[in-house]
Design a protein around this motif. Structure first.
Motif, PDB file in Angstrom:
ATOM      1  N   ARG A 175       0.718  -1.259   0.025  1.00 12.80           N
ATOM      2  CA  ARG A 175       0.060  -0.017   0.095  1.00 12.80           C
ATOM      3  C   ARG A 175       0.910   1.112  -0.029  1.00 12.80           C
ATOM      4  NH1 ARG A 175      -5.259  -0.835   1.924  1.00 12.80           N
ATOM      5  NH2 ARG A 175      -6.017  -2.663   0.775  1.00 12.80           N
ATOM      6  N   SER A 176       1.953   1.048   0.845  1.00 19.30           N
ATOM      7  CA  SER A 176       2.787   2.422   0.840  1.00 19.30           C
ATOM      8  C   SER A 176       3.439   2.760  -0.506  1.00 19.30           C
ATOM      9  CB  SER A 176       4.122   2.240   2.016  1.00 19.30           C
ATOM     10  OG  SER A 176       4.823   0.990   1.599  1.00 19.30           O
ATOM     11  N   GLN A 177       3.651   1.396  -1.274  1.00 25.12           N
ATOM     12  CA  GLN A 177       4.461   1.817  -2.633  1.00 25.12           C
ATOM     13  C   GLN A 177       3.266   2.509  -3.600  1.00 25.12           C
ATOM     14  OE1 GLN A 177       5.677  -2.310  -3.020  1.00 25.12           O
ATOM     15  NE2 GLN A 177       7.863  -1.392  -3.339  1.00 25.12           N
ATOM     16  N   ILE A 178       2.221   1.987  -3.510  1.00 24.41           N
ATOM     17  CA  ILE A 178       0.924   2.529  -4.402  1.00 24.41           C
ATOM     18  C   ILE A 178       0.988   3.746  -4.052  1.00 24.41           C
ATOM     19  CG2 ILE A 178      -1.627   2.416  -4.699  1.00 24.41           C
ATOM     20  CD1 ILE A 178      -0.230  -0.094  -5.955  1.00 24.41           C
ATOM     21  N   GLU A 179       0.703   4.189  -2.903  1.00 23.92           N
ATOM     22  CA  GLU A 179       0.617   5.624  -2.525  1.00 23.92           C
ATOM     23  C   GLU A 179       1.592   6.732  -2.949  1.00 23.92           C
ATOM     24  OE1 GLU A 179      -0.056   5.540   1.557  1.00 23.92           O
ATOM     25  OE2 GLU A 179      -1.881   4.674   1.725  1.00 23.92           O
ATOM     26  N   ALA A 180       2.907   6.018  -2.803  1.00 23.67           N
ATOM     27  CA  ALA A 180       4.316   6.710  -3.315  1.00 23.67           C
ATOM     28  C   ALA A 180       4.344   6.779  -5.019  1.00 23.67           C
ATOM     29  CB  ALA A 180       5.334   6.004  -2.931  1.00 23.67           C
ATOM     30  N   LEU A 181       3.765   5.691  -5.721  1.00 23.44           N
ATOM     31  CA  LEU A 181       3.685   5.883  -7.014  1.00 23.44           C
ATOM     32  C   LEU A 181       2.564   6.896  -7.512  1.00 23.44           C
ATOM     33  CD1 LEU A 181       3.927   2.042  -7.785  1.00 23.44           C
ATOM     34  CD2 LEU A 181       5.595   3.949  -8.735  1.00 23.44           C
ATOM     35  N   TYR A 182       1.473   6.802  -6.884  1.00 20.64           N
ATOM     36  CA  TYR A 182       0.242   7.839  -7.222  1.00 20.64           C
ATOM     37  C   TYR A 182       0.825   9.075  -7.049  1.00 20.64           C
ATOM     38  CZ  TYR A 182      -4.428   9.442  -7.393  1.00 20.64           C
ATOM     39  OH  TYR A 182      -5.633  10.381  -7.742  1.00 20.64           O
ATOM     40  N   GLU A 183       1.178   9.564  -5.694  1.00 20.04           N
ATOM     41  CA  GLU A 183       1.828  10.913  -5.733  1.00 20.04           C
ATOM     42  C   GLU A 183       2.964  11.339  -6.592  1.00 20.04           C
ATOM     43  OE1 GLU A 183       3.057  11.100  -1.485  1.00 20.04           O
ATOM     44  OE2 GLU A 183       0.958  10.669  -0.643  1.00 20.04           O
ATOM     45  N   GLY A 184       3.699  10.199  -7.072  1.00 20.48           N
ATOM     46  CA  GLY A 184       4.804  10.683  -7.899  1.00 20.48           C
ATOM     47  C   GLY A 184       4.390  10.764  -9.276  1.00 20.48           C
ATOM     48  N   ILE A 185       3.233  10.489  -9.785  1.00 18.47           N
ATOM     49  CA  ILE A 185       2.712  10.976 -10.946  1.00 18.47           C
ATOM     50  C   ILE A 185       2.832  12.371 -11.249  1.00 18.47           C
ATOM     51  CG2 ILE A 185       0.569  11.232 -12.524  1.00 18.47           C
ATOM     52  CD1 ILE A 185      -0.199   8.466 -11.261  1.00 18.47           C
ATOM     53  N   VAL A 313      10.195   7.375  -9.157  1.00 13.11           N
ATOM     54  CA  VAL A 313       9.863   7.176  -7.407  1.00 13.11           C
ATOM     55  C   VAL A 313      10.775   6.090  -7.047  1.00 13.11           C
ATOM     56  CG1 VAL A 313       7.946   6.389  -6.309  1.00 13.11           C
ATOM     57  CG2 VAL A 313       7.605   7.830  -8.343  1.00 13.11           C
ATOM     58  N   GLU A 314      11.496   5.527  -7.959  1.00 10.48           N
ATOM     59  CA  GLU A 314      12.442   4.581  -7.491  1.00 10.48           C
ATOM     60  C   GLU A 314      11.696   3.237  -7.103  1.00 10.48           C
ATOM     61  OE1 GLU A 314      15.382   5.802  -4.924  1.00 10.48           O
ATOM     62  OE2 GLU A 314      16.608   6.972  -6.585  1.00 10.48           O
ATOM     63  N   ILE A 315      10.561   2.995  -7.634  1.00 12.07           N
ATOM     64  CA  ILE A 315       9.784   1.526  -7.182  1.00 12.07           C
ATOM     65  C   ILE A 315       9.354   1.117  -8.699  1.00 12.07           C
ATOM     66  CG2 ILE A 315       7.464   0.765  -6.148  1.00 12.07           C
ATOM     67  CD1 ILE A 315       7.831   3.376  -4.079  1.00 12.07           C
ATOM     68  N   GLU A 316       9.631   0.046  -8.824  1.00 10.47           N
ATOM     69  CA  GLU A 316       9.152  -0.591 -10.171  1.00 10.47           C
ATOM     70  C   GLU A 316       7.746  -0.976 -10.300  1.00 10.47           C
ATOM     71  OE1 GLU A 316      10.981  -4.010 -13.301  1.00 10.47           O
ATOM     72  OE2 GLU A 316      11.844  -3.835 -11.278  1.00 10.47           O
ATOM     73  N   HIS A 324      -2.167  -7.584 -10.730  1.00 11.94           N
ATOM     74  CA  HIS A 324      -1.786  -8.427  -9.550  1.00 11.94           C
ATOM     75  C   HIS A 324      -2.100  -8.120  -8.477  1.00 11.94           C
ATOM     76  CE1 HIS A 324       0.100 -11.907  -8.023  1.00 11.94           C
ATOM     77  NE2 HIS A 324       1.031 -11.072  -7.017  1.00 11.94           N
ATOM     78  N   THR A 325      -1.716  -6.955  -8.115  1.00 14.78           N
ATOM     79  CA  THR A 325      -1.743  -6.339  -6.596  1.00 14.78           C
ATOM     80  C   THR A 325      -3.345  -6.256  -6.390  1.00 14.78           C
ATOM     81  OG1 THR A 325       0.035  -4.908  -6.857  1.00 14.78           O
ATOM     82  CG2 THR A 325      -1.470  -4.134  -5.046  1.00 14.78           C
TER      83      THR A 325
END
Length: 380
Positions: A175-185, A313-316, A324-325
């Protein structure tokens, strides 16, 4: 398209797209004189009647084009091929098929599966081939030690199949990665309208588990507002005509699924106030810049966007990982596999199973809950 084989010898086979009287897209293999290879047409018609999608039929047709190109070189008919001849095909597959590029084990097995299915069709018709050159049958006698014995001679086993490494494209994001990716857009593009569109695309992928092609193929009449007393709306993934682009093809099943009312209102806000309208295309998500302003989106630029987002974001992350998530989160929340199968659009429950791998952290949390529930019974 001509395939260069052994110097100047060229095999003039190519795949052509046609359309039937009722508008259904079909694919055929033709030679340099545009003569159609009828054996392939019969096989593809059979697959179409079984419900195969247009995208799958095109893949089968392209694979068989390579195989029939090899047959031309060998000066053989398909019904003359024996198992010993397949070694030559495998060499051709490695060095010539697909522009001679190196092929993964998965790609090789796809070619083999296509050709085995082609031969299985003609084996079933009878009178064409003696046996399938790509499979063997286990002729073990009836096993009387089984409670429910089966005749193993009815089961086919691939003779040339290549071992595939374990797939790595089904990663679950935290979840933390999803949030970071969303903000990183917001870091990928500075234009506010593109940020809104890309955030909406990300939400649709993550909150529905749809395929990227299904997301890009969504049209203006494919979402429905929440009904009175309901806090969810509906999204409809379906086949549209005309098909704007092959990237929009529905891979498997049409389906209508519930989504949050918040997502529906976000879609509506984008459509009404942000989305450029060229008057030509009905997809929800469109391009925002000239010369393609208001035109439907395709997969290439989306892949570029996710690559840029992952790097910044440095998250693939890929659209498939969001799918999948979503599936894994549903399973971990206790949803039935049949429900998940429908939501993800799987034609088989076996496809759903690969999304059901809880990560180590989730297993640890679940085990901690288990320990608390049975604490009184723990041995000291």
């Amino acid at each position: 398209m001509y395939l260069s084989i052994r110097g100047d010898n060229k095999v003039p086979l190519k795949v052509e797209k046609t359309q039937s009287d009722n508008g259904v897209e079909k694919f055929v293999i033709v030679d340099e004189n545009y003569n159609i290879i009828e054996e392939v047409v019969l096989f593809l018609n059979w697959l179409e009647k079984k419900g195969m999608s247009a995208g799958t039929l095109e893949t089968y047709c392209n694979d068989l084009k390579e195989f029939f190109s090899w047959l031309e070189i060998k000066e053989m008919k398909f019904y003359e091929v024996r198992k010993r001849d397949m070694l030559s095909w495998l060499e051709y597959l490695e060095t010539n098929a697909g522009k001679g590029k190196p092929k993964s084990a998965r790609t090789k097995n796809r070619y083999l599966a296509t050709i085995a299915s082609f031969y299985r069709y003609y084996e079933g018709l009878g009178g064409w081939i003696e046996s399938n050159p790509l499979t063997v049958k286990d002729n073990m006698k009836l096993n009387h030690y089984l409670n429910h014995p089966i005749r193993r001679k009815t089961l086919d086993f691939s003779f040339f199949r290549v071992k595939e490494p374990k797939s790595k494209n089904t990663r679950k994001l935290a979840r933390s990665q999803i949030e970071a990716l969303y903000e990183g857009i917001e870091q990928v593009q500075s234009e506010a309208d593109l940020v809104i569109r890309n955030k909406l695309m990300f939400r649709i992928l993550y909150e529905t588990g749809c395929r990227i092609g299904e997301c890009l193929g969504l049209r203006l009449n494919d979402y429905e507002y929440p009904k009175a007393g309901k806090n969810y709306g509906l999204l409809w993934f379906r086949t549209h005509s005309p098909l704007y682009h092959k990237d929009h093809r529905l891979k498997t099943l049409e389906r209508q699924i519930p989504v949050s009312d918040d997502l529906i209102y976000n879609i509506d806000e984008y459509v009404c106030n942000i989305r450029p309208d060229s008057g030509q295309f009905q997809t929800i998500l469109v391009n925002h810049r000239r010369p393609n302003e208001g035109k439907y989106m395709t997969r290439g630029p989306v892949n570029t966007f996710f690559n840029d987002l992952s790097r910044l974001v440095e998250i693939e992350c890929t659209p498939h990982w969001l799918r999948h998530t979503h599936g894994t989160e549903l399973k971990e929340a206790g949803f039935d596999s049949v429900y998940i199968q429908h939501r993800l659009g799987h034609s088989s429950i076996n496809s759903t199973a690969k999304y059901m791998h809880p990560d180590l952290e989730t297993q640890g949390i679940a085990y901690e809950k288990f320990q608390k529930q049975r604490r009184s019974a723990l041995l000291q």
